[in-house]
Design a protein around this motif. Structure first.
Motif, PDB file in Angstrom:
ATOM      1  N   ASN A 141     -25.075 -49.439  24.632  1.00  0.00           N
ATOM      2  CA  ASN A 141     -24.923 -50.345  25.672  1.00  0.00           C
ATOM      3  C   ASN A 141     -26.003 -50.992  26.329  1.00  0.00           C
ATOM      4  O   ASN A 141     -25.907 -51.882  27.177  1.00  0.00           O
ATOM      5  N   VAL A 142     -27.039 -50.494  25.858  1.00  0.00           N
ATOM      6  CA  VAL A 142     -28.358 -50.974  26.205  1.00  0.00           C
ATOM      7  C   VAL A 142     -28.803 -52.703  26.121  1.00  0.00           C
ATOM      8  O   VAL A 142     -29.262 -53.203  26.730  1.00  0.00           O
ATOM      9  N   GLN A 143     -28.398 -53.130  24.942  1.00  0.00           N
ATOM     10  CA  GLN A 143     -28.301 -54.410  24.578  1.00  0.00           C
ATOM     11  C   GLN A 143     -27.397 -54.826  23.556  1.00  0.00           C
ATOM     12  O   GLN A 143     -26.515 -53.918  23.175  1.00  0.00           O
ATOM     13  N   ASP A 144     -27.206 -56.161  23.257  1.00  0.00           N
ATOM     14  CA  ASP A 144     -26.206 -56.569  22.148  1.00  0.00           C
ATOM     15  C   ASP A 144     -26.790 -56.354  20.906  1.00  0.00           C
ATOM     16  O   ASP A 144     -28.166 -56.492  20.709  1.00  0.00           O
ATOM     17  N   TRP A 145     -26.450 -55.537  19.848  1.00  0.00           N
ATOM     18  CA  TRP A 145     -26.947 -55.143  18.842  1.00  0.00           C
ATOM     19  C   TRP A 145     -26.517 -56.219  17.611  1.00  0.00           C
ATOM     20  O   TRP A 145     -25.809 -55.769  16.939  1.00  0.00           O
ATOM     21  N   ASP A 146     -26.806 -57.712  17.837  1.00  0.00           N
ATOM     22  CA  ASP A 146     -26.592 -58.440  16.730  1.00  0.00           C
ATOM     23  C   ASP A 146     -26.623 -58.132  15.565  1.00  0.00           C
ATOM     24  O   ASP A 146     -27.698 -57.422  14.997  1.00  0.00           O
ATOM     25  N   GLY A 147     -25.731 -58.293  14.769  1.00  0.00           N
ATOM     26  CA  GLY A 147     -25.498 -58.040  13.241  1.00  0.00           C
ATOM     27  C   GLY A 147     -25.050 -56.633  13.095  1.00  0.00           C
ATOM     28  O   GLY A 147     -24.683 -56.498  11.945  1.00  0.00           O
ATOM     29  N   ILE A 148     -25.064 -55.742  13.976  1.00  0.00           N
ATOM     30  CA  ILE A 148     -24.126 -54.347  13.523  1.00  0.00           C
ATOM     31  C   ILE A 148     -22.679 -54.729  13.974  1.00  0.00           C
ATOM     32  O   ILE A 148     -22.600 -54.896  15.158  1.00  0.00           O
ATOM     33  N   ASP A 149     -21.924 -54.534  12.974  1.00  0.00           N
ATOM     34  CA  ASP A 149     -20.482 -54.820  13.169  1.00  0.00           C
ATOM     35  C   ASP A 149     -19.907 -53.429  13.789  1.00  0.00           C
ATOM     36  O   ASP A 149     -18.807 -53.541  14.504  1.00  0.00           O
ATOM     37  N   GLU A 150     -20.447 -52.278  13.230  1.00  0.00           N
ATOM     38  CA  GLU A 150     -19.693 -51.059  13.510  1.00  0.00           C
ATOM     39  C   GLU A 150     -20.828 -49.981  13.632  1.00  0.00           C
ATOM     40  O   GLU A 150     -21.731 -49.775  12.891  1.00  0.00           O
TER      41      GLU A 150
END
Length: 173
Positions: A141-150
């Motif tokens: 939850n610390v940031q949006d992990w763009d590119g990681i779907d699951e």
């Protein structure tokens, strides 16, 4: 980013990257580390030896992560991270959070859309299931992990699964 939880064998996961709860040597060990090295075969050990000979001659410090090719696993990558060892006096929970966050950052770097994690630190390194699950939740939850779907947590026992389910109440699997 979807979070899934399951109890099982992380080496059998079909995903882009498997996170290894490694020791600082990166050369294999017990628990999850040994299981991943056995399943991946000598190719993984060879990749780890190259990392040690080049960029990490002193080994991987706790809380950091590095990716190598996954050898014979179905994944493309193994992301190695070293949890803090409570029994050795490494009791800062932020280092445990960093294991998860640094692994997610490595997953982004190598383009892994699906990442399978064990419960880092919950074995011989002495962290409770609740502490480990809380650290994983904080890192996710610390940031949006763009590119990681699951992000898939593959947990070795029902009690650790229950601790992660308490943190990730919306998770399925």
């Amino acid at each position: 980013m979807r979070i899934t939880l399951r109890t099982g064998d992380i080496t059998a996961e079909i995903c882009d990257a498997i996170v290894n709860a490694a020791n600082s040597s990166l050369l294999g060990g017990g628990g999850v580390d040994g299981a991943i090295h056995r399943a991946a075969g000598p190719e993984l050990l060879g990749a780890c030896r190259q990392v040690r000979a080049g960029q990490l001659p002193e080994g991987l410090p706790a809380g950091q992560a590095i990716a190598t090719p996954a050898g014979r696993l179905s994944a493309d990558w193994v992301i190695h991270t070293v949890g803090p060892n409570r029994h050795a006096g490494q009791t800062d929970p932020e280092v445990l959070v960093s294991c998860y966050a640094a692994s997610l950052s490595e997953a982004q770097r190598v383009g892994a859309a699906t990442v399978a994690f064990p419960a880092i630190g919950a074995g011989v390194y002495g962290w409770s299931a609740a502490e480990t699950a809380a650290a994983a939740g904080q890192a996710c939850n610390v940031q949006d992990w763009d590119g990681i779907d699951e992000v898939r947590f593959v947990l070795f026992s029902p009690d650790i699964h229950a601790a992660f389910a308490a943190v990730f109440s919306e998770a399925d699997g």
